[in-house]
Structures are given as C-alpha cells and as structure tokens.
Design a protein around this motif. Structure first.
Motif, PDB file in Angstrom:
ATOM      1  N   PRO A  50      12.412   1.989 -10.514  1.00 58.22           N
ATOM      2  CA  PRO A  50      11.533   3.147 -11.051  1.00 58.22           C
ATOM      3  C   PRO A  50       9.772   2.771  -9.397  1.00 58.22           C
ATOM      4  O   PRO A  50       9.057   3.993  -8.932  1.00 58.22           O
ATOM      5  CB  PRO A  50      10.498   3.116 -11.292  1.00 58.22           C
ATOM      6  N   GLU A  51       9.585   2.197  -8.634  1.00 60.47           N
ATOM      7  CA  GLU A  51       9.011   2.011  -7.411  1.00 60.47           C
ATOM      8  C   GLU A  51       9.363   2.709  -6.012  1.00 60.47           C
ATOM      9  O   GLU A  51      10.547   2.140  -5.540  1.00 60.47           O
ATOM     10  CB  GLU A  51       9.436  -0.057  -6.969  1.00 60.47           C
ATOM     11  N   VAL A  52       8.862   3.835  -5.832  1.00 62.99           N
ATOM     12  CA  VAL A  52       9.547   4.491  -4.938  1.00 62.99           C
ATOM     13  C   VAL A  52       7.797   4.947  -3.507  1.00 62.99           C
ATOM     14  O   VAL A  52       7.129   4.059  -4.481  1.00 62.99           O
ATOM     15  CB  VAL A  52       9.110   5.986  -5.418  1.00 62.99           C
ATOM     16  N   PHE A  53       7.949   4.987  -2.424  1.00 55.88           N
ATOM     17  CA  PHE A  53       6.703   5.462  -2.059  1.00 55.88           C
ATOM     18  C   PHE A  53       5.684   6.623  -2.642  1.00 55.88           C
ATOM     19  O   PHE A  53       6.246   8.155  -3.245  1.00 55.88           O
ATOM     20  CB  PHE A  53       7.527   6.156  -0.373  1.00 55.88           C
TER      21      PHE A  53
ATOM     22  N   GLN B  41       8.411   8.198 -12.055  1.00 55.88           N
ATOM     23  CA  GLN B  41       7.353   8.315 -13.434  1.00 55.88           C
ATOM     24  C   GLN B  41       6.387   7.475 -12.639  1.00 55.88           C
ATOM     25  O   GLN B  41       5.496   7.762 -13.166  1.00 55.88           O
ATOM     26  CB  GLN B  41       8.533   7.348 -13.997  1.00 55.88           C
ATOM     27  N   SER B  42       5.923   6.971 -11.542  1.00 56.61           N
ATOM     28  CA  SER B  42       4.913   6.347 -11.032  1.00 56.61           C
ATOM     29  C   SER B  42       4.494   7.600 -10.173  1.00 56.61           C
ATOM     30  O   SER B  42       3.084   7.652 -10.635  1.00 56.61           O
ATOM     31  CB  SER B  42       5.324   5.806  -9.901  1.00 56.61           C
ATOM     32  N   TRP B  43       4.909   8.686 -10.129  1.00 58.32           N
ATOM     33  CA  TRP B  43       4.612   9.738  -9.732  1.00 58.32           C
ATOM     34  C   TRP B  43       3.765  10.482 -11.023  1.00 58.32           C
ATOM     35  O   TRP B  43       2.478  11.103 -10.480  1.00 58.32           O
ATOM     36  CB  TRP B  43       5.453  11.026  -9.098  1.00 58.32           C
ATOM     37  N   LYS B  44       4.523  10.575 -11.461  1.00 57.27           N
ATOM     38  CA  LYS B  44       3.724  11.288 -12.631  1.00 57.27           C
ATOM     39  C   LYS B  44       2.309  10.466 -12.998  1.00 57.27           C
ATOM     40  O   LYS B  44       1.094  11.422 -14.274  1.00 57.27           O
ATOM     41  CB  LYS B  44       4.618  10.883 -14.188  1.00 57.27           C
ATOM     42  N   VAL B  45       2.279   8.841 -12.958  1.00 61.91           N
ATOM     43  CA  VAL B  45       1.148   8.466 -13.349  1.00 61.91           C
ATOM     44  C   VAL B  45      -0.364   8.265 -12.186  1.00 61.91           C
ATOM     45  O   VAL B  45      -0.587   7.597 -12.593  1.00 61.91           O
ATOM     46  CB  VAL B  45       1.140   7.289 -14.786  1.00 61.91           C
TER      47      VAL B  45
ATOM     48  N   PHE C  27       0.732  -1.653  -0.075  1.00 61.17           N
ATOM     49  CA  PHE C  27       0.173   0.080   0.138  1.00 61.17           C
ATOM     50  C   PHE C  27       0.888   1.258   0.080  1.00 61.17           C
ATOM     51  O   PHE C  27       0.262   2.191  -0.280  1.00 61.17           O
ATOM     52  CB  PHE C  27      -0.972  -0.457   1.367  1.00 61.17           C
ATOM     53  N   LEU C  28       2.380   1.277  -0.028  1.00 59.67           N
ATOM     54  CA  LEU C  28       3.113   2.127   0.311  1.00 59.67           C
ATOM     55  C   LEU C  28       3.460   3.004  -1.320  1.00 59.67           C
ATOM     56  O   LEU C  28       3.410   3.901  -1.212  1.00 59.67           O
ATOM     57  CB  LEU C  28       4.479   1.976   1.007  1.00 59.67           C
ATOM     58  N   GLY C  29       3.517   1.969  -1.923  1.00 59.52           N
ATOM     59  CA  GLY C  29       3.518   2.560  -2.982  1.00 59.52           C
ATOM     60  C   GLY C  29       2.336   2.790  -4.418  1.00 59.52           C
ATOM     61  O   GLY C  29       0.643   2.979  -3.122  1.00 59.52           O
ATOM     62  N   CYS C  30       2.234   3.774  -5.229  1.00 61.59           N
ATOM     63  CA  CYS C  30       1.549   4.545  -5.808  1.00 61.59           C
ATOM     64  C   CYS C  30       0.644   3.385  -6.427  1.00 61.59           C
ATOM     65  O   CYS C  30      -0.663   3.686  -6.578  1.00 61.59           O
ATOM     66  CB  CYS C  30       2.098   5.341  -7.094  1.00 61.59           C
TER      67      CYS C  30
END
Ligand code: ACM
Ligand code: ZN
Length: 530
Positions: A286-289, A326-330, A268-271
């Motif tokens: 690319p896997e970030v909080f 990139q994960s924040w962008k989407v 649940f901590l990932g996007c």
C-alpha cells in the motif's frame, strides 16, 4: 504464407537432394528460404568481411559477428574495407529498415540489409547457418523481414539484481533471437537500481534491503542484506552495448505504485511521510507515491530528467500497475487534489498522475508506456499500453486508438512454470504454466479487426525475478520460450510448431556453445514424440 515456405522447402528437396534434416534451420523463421543446394561455399580461416562504406555502426556489427564466429566456429574472420572479400555486406535502402537478403553461392556470401540493423540480422542468420552446417555451407537464398517493429524482452532487476556483465549477456541472448527492445525494469518495492545524482538516497538506502523472504512469502527470512544498483556510467555502457546490437533499452521507472524503495529513501514522497522500508517480501504494497503533494511530481520529473539523458529511447515506461488506493483514500493532500481537479475517484487520481507525467515526457520529446492499469480512469490518446492482464486491456486500447504492446500473462510471463507438474522437477517459480507451445501460440491480433491491427506494435516476454536469484535461473526461464516469442514477433504469419521443433534442435547448439542454461522440457517432449 506458410504454404509458400513449405513449397520453397519442397522445391529445395526436389531439386537438389538436400534431405529434410539438412534444410536451413533459422529461428525465427525467415519470410522465404530457397535452398537449391547445388553448390557449396566453404568459409576458411582467412575469410574477409567487406563493408560498403565507412559506417561505424556497420563496422561494429561486422566486428561483433567476427568475434562471435571466432568463439563459435574457431574462424578468425577479418573485417576489411572494400571487396574482394568472401562475405560482402551492402546496404540496400529499397529493402525495409530491418529487412535483409542473404545469398550463399559458390562465389561467396552476399548480405544486403535495408539498414545496418537489417545487415546485423542477416549476420545472425548466417551465424545460425554456420552452427548448423559448419563452415561448408550449401548455396541458398534468404529473404527476410520482421512482422512487428517492437520485439521485446523485460528483465526485472528490482527483485533481484544482475551484474552489468549479466545484463550484457542477456542483451546477447536478445540479439541472437532478433529481439530489438530490452525493457529494463529498474525500480521496485524491493530495490531501486538506478543511480539518480540529484537524489543519492535512492541508491544509498533504496537499493538495499535488510533480508529476503524464503520461498513463496513463507514466514522465514534469509537474514542476509541484499542490494545493488547501476551507476549512470554503467547504464550508459549498457545502452551503448545494446545499441551496437540494434537493441533499444526502454527503462521503466515505476509509479505511482511499487514505490516502497523510493519512499524508504525519501519518506516525504509518501502520503503519511512515516517510516517506510525497502520491502523484504513479495507482492503488492500500500505504500505508494502521494498524488496530492506537488513535491512528488517535482521529484519524479527530476528523476525522469536524468533518465532521459541516459536513455535515447523514444519510449519511457512509467509502470502504473498494481497501485493500491488505500493511502490516497485517507490522505488529505490526495483528497484535496481530487476536489481541486474535479476527479471522480482515486482511479481518476491515478489517471491525473499518469497524464501529468506523460505531458512532461511529451514536452521533452518522449512517449509514455504504461501497464494496462493506466487505462482505468482514462488515458490520453498518445499513451502506449503494455497489456499484461491477458489481452483484454490491449484489445480495449487498440479499439480506442491507442498503441499496444502485447505481453499477456497467459503467454508471455516467463516466470511461470514450463511443465504441468513442476514439483521436484523445475526450480522454484511463481506458479502458472506456460510451456513453449503456449508461448508460441500467442496471437497478438486475437479478436482485432484489420483496421485495429496497426495499433499492435509488437510482443514482449517478461521475466519477473522474485524467485530467480541467479542469472543461470533467468536463462533457464527465458530459454527456449524467448525463441518462441521471438518467432511470434518476427514471423507472425508463418509459424509452424513442428518446423520450429526441427529448427530449435540447431539453435540449441548455439545455446550450448554460448554456455546458456536452457530448460530441457521442450526438447524432451520432442524426443519422446519421435
Ligand atoms: C505486472 O506483472 N505487474 C505488470
Ligand atoms: Zn497523498
């Protein structure tokens, strides 16, 4: 400054007949050494160490010294209360906090320290003199104090795990070099290494990876599960062990990047909340909080609440480096956060993230350190920057009035090779080339004006361990470059590479006595040059 030291040596030479090779050889070089050498003092089996008062920290420092000397010199020194004693310790508050004076005369050895820490450093110098001269010491006086208050070394325990005994051995190494900060890198994509009671999956799942890639991200894996973590009890033990050696442990909990292991434990901590794994390759992932969901901040604050209970360090490191966006962008939640907070882009979203964590740390009486990426998108005036992508970030931060620790990858990355042609000669490394001479030449004040200098708190060597599966390999990478960086931090304005070579020959005896692995290349070039 250098002239003054050389003239002190010259005086010693002229006055007493101490030959050049008999001059005191302390690393890092003290502020001032006068070796009159007209008398000697012999430390015998029955020698005593006296303490000025019933100070627990001081007694421990003396006991640690006695134990070290028992191992290295085969002397069983006794720690007693008051004089008479052959080694007399005293606290002299007129000296700086970490400063000391060491006086060897026919009547015995006096060490005064500005605090117990100063006395500990005086004892480390005496230890080096004993390794150099044996138990019959020439009369001499040392006056000493460090150039920088922050003298650090970082060990990455995420890529590879080192046992508590190995961590303690690393701390011993730091103490020998008068380094006073152990930056403990505890969380990574490839492993979460610290027990957090509220979130047991962090260690149950996050501390284990399925296997490890071979070489520099080759297509081949070792097929062997790998893992490990420190319990809170072990962490307290390490922190106490370091404190007895006047070393503050600065923990690093990485965010928002280098978070794969945490996400594997709590998706649940990932996007996307999708399946994450503890990484088995090296690099940046690319896997970030997720910076959009409130649950991320709640989680990280709960983690830090346990971390600050374990670590008394004023500074807490939150990473901040290498966070792909990139994960924040989407991510709808991250994009909503950008709109709600009127942020310009994902860089400002990272700033928002770090600022929130800093606010929480400040409310709990601590300060934030981050890698220089936290400058992107703006930072608060109170954050401290660790400059690693060269000195550029550190220089910009100092100019903006932020405190800085210089740890540029041009001089301070101890995972880089130590020779120009390492193939077949050095154990596997990440690349790059930082010989001892290069580390030694670091100028933490480069390009800074006198007014900007006070923002530089100090220097640090970093040991990233992607390619160091054993503690022997860590030692080989650390030594003797750590000695060079220690001399930058302790003796900034009085360095001399030629004299450093002379003194390192003596420090090498302690490396050998302690069984430390060290890289031979620096010593070989000295021998070839003779
Ligand atoms: C770093 O080397 N990524 C701080
Ligand atoms: Zn998100």
């Amino acid at each position: 400054m250098k002239k003054l030291i050389l003239s002190a040596f010259a005086l010693a030479l002229a006055g007493t007949g101490l030959a050049a090779e008999e001059l005191p050889a302390i690393v890092p070089i003290p502020q001032k050494v006068v070796a009159d050498g007209t008398q000697t003092f012999t430390l015998t089996e029955s020698a005593r160490i006296s303490l000025p008062r019933a100070d627990k920290a001081l007694r421990r420092a003396a006991e640690i010294f006695a134990r070290t000397i028992a191992r290295e010199e085969n002397l069983q020194l006794k720690v007693v209360g008051k004089s008479p004693a052959e080694i007399r310790l005293a606290v002299d508050p007129s000296l700086g906090e970490e400063a000391y004076r060491l006086d060897i005369a026919a009547s015995g050895i006096d060490i005064r320290g500005g605090s117990p820490a100063g006395l500990f450093y005086g004892l480390q110098s005496l230890r080096q003199l004993l390794a150099q001269y044996g138990t019959t010491l020439p009369s001499l006086q040392v006056e000493d104090a460090p150039s920088f208050g922050y003298r650090g070394a970082m060990l990455d325990c995420g890529r590879h795990f080192f046992t508590v005994d190995e961590i303690k051995s690393f701390i011993d190494l730091l103490a020998l070099h008068k380094i006073n900060r152990f930056h403990w890198h505890l969380t990574e994509d490839q492993g979460w290494r610290i027990e957090i009671r509220r979130y047991p999956e962090l260690t149950r799942i996050g501390s284990q990876r399925a296997e490890t890639v071979l070489g520099n991200n080759s297509p081949v894996y070792d097929g062997t599960p790998y893992g490990g973590y420190y319990t809170q009890k072990q962490v307290r033990d390490v922190v106490a062990y370091a404190a007895e050696r006047f070393i503050v442990v600065v923990p690093e909990i990485e965010m928002p990047g280098h978070a794969s292991a945490a996400l594997a434990a709590y998706p649940f901590l990932g996007c996307t909340g999708e399946e994450y794994k503890v990484q088995t390759r090296w690099g940046v992932f690319p896997e970030v909080f997720c910076a959009g969901k409130e649950s991320t901040f709640e989680f990280l604050q709960n983690v830090l609440a346990e971390v600050i209970e374990l670590f008394p360090s004023e500074y807490i490191h939150v990473g901040g480096d290498e966070c792909p966006k990139q994960s924040w962008k989407v991510c709808p939640a991250c994009q909503q956060r950008i709109r709600d907070e009127h942020l310009k882009d994902e860089h400002e979203l990272q700033s928002y993230f770090v600022l929130r964590m800093e606010k929480w740390l400040n409310e709990h009486g601590r300060r934030l350190i981050g890698w220089d990426e936290i400058l992107e998108g703006g930072i608060s005036q109170s954050a401290t920057i660790m400059s690693w992508r060269g000195a550029t970030g550190g220089i910009a931060a100092a100019r903006a009035g932020n405190k800085v620790i210089m740890t540029p990858n041009t001089h301070c990355y101890l995972d880089y090779y130590q020779t120009e042609h390492p193939e077949g000669r050095e154990p596997w490394g990440i690349g790059g080339y930082i010989p001892v001479e290069k580390a030694y030449a670091l100028d933490p004040y480069d390009q800074l004006t006198d007014a900007e200098r006070p923002y530089i708190l100090g220097v640090q060597g970093n040991i990233w361990t992607e390619y160091m599966g054993s503690f022997a390999h860590v030692q080989h990478m650390a030594l003797p470059r750590l000695a060079a960086l220690a001399e930058v931090g302790w003796s900034y304005d009085r360095r001399d590479i030629g004299d450093f070579r002379r003194r390192m020959e003596h420090l090498r005896k302690i490396y050998r006595m302690c069984g430390y692995r060290y890289a031979p290349y620096f010593f070989e070039t000295a021998e070839a040059g003779k």
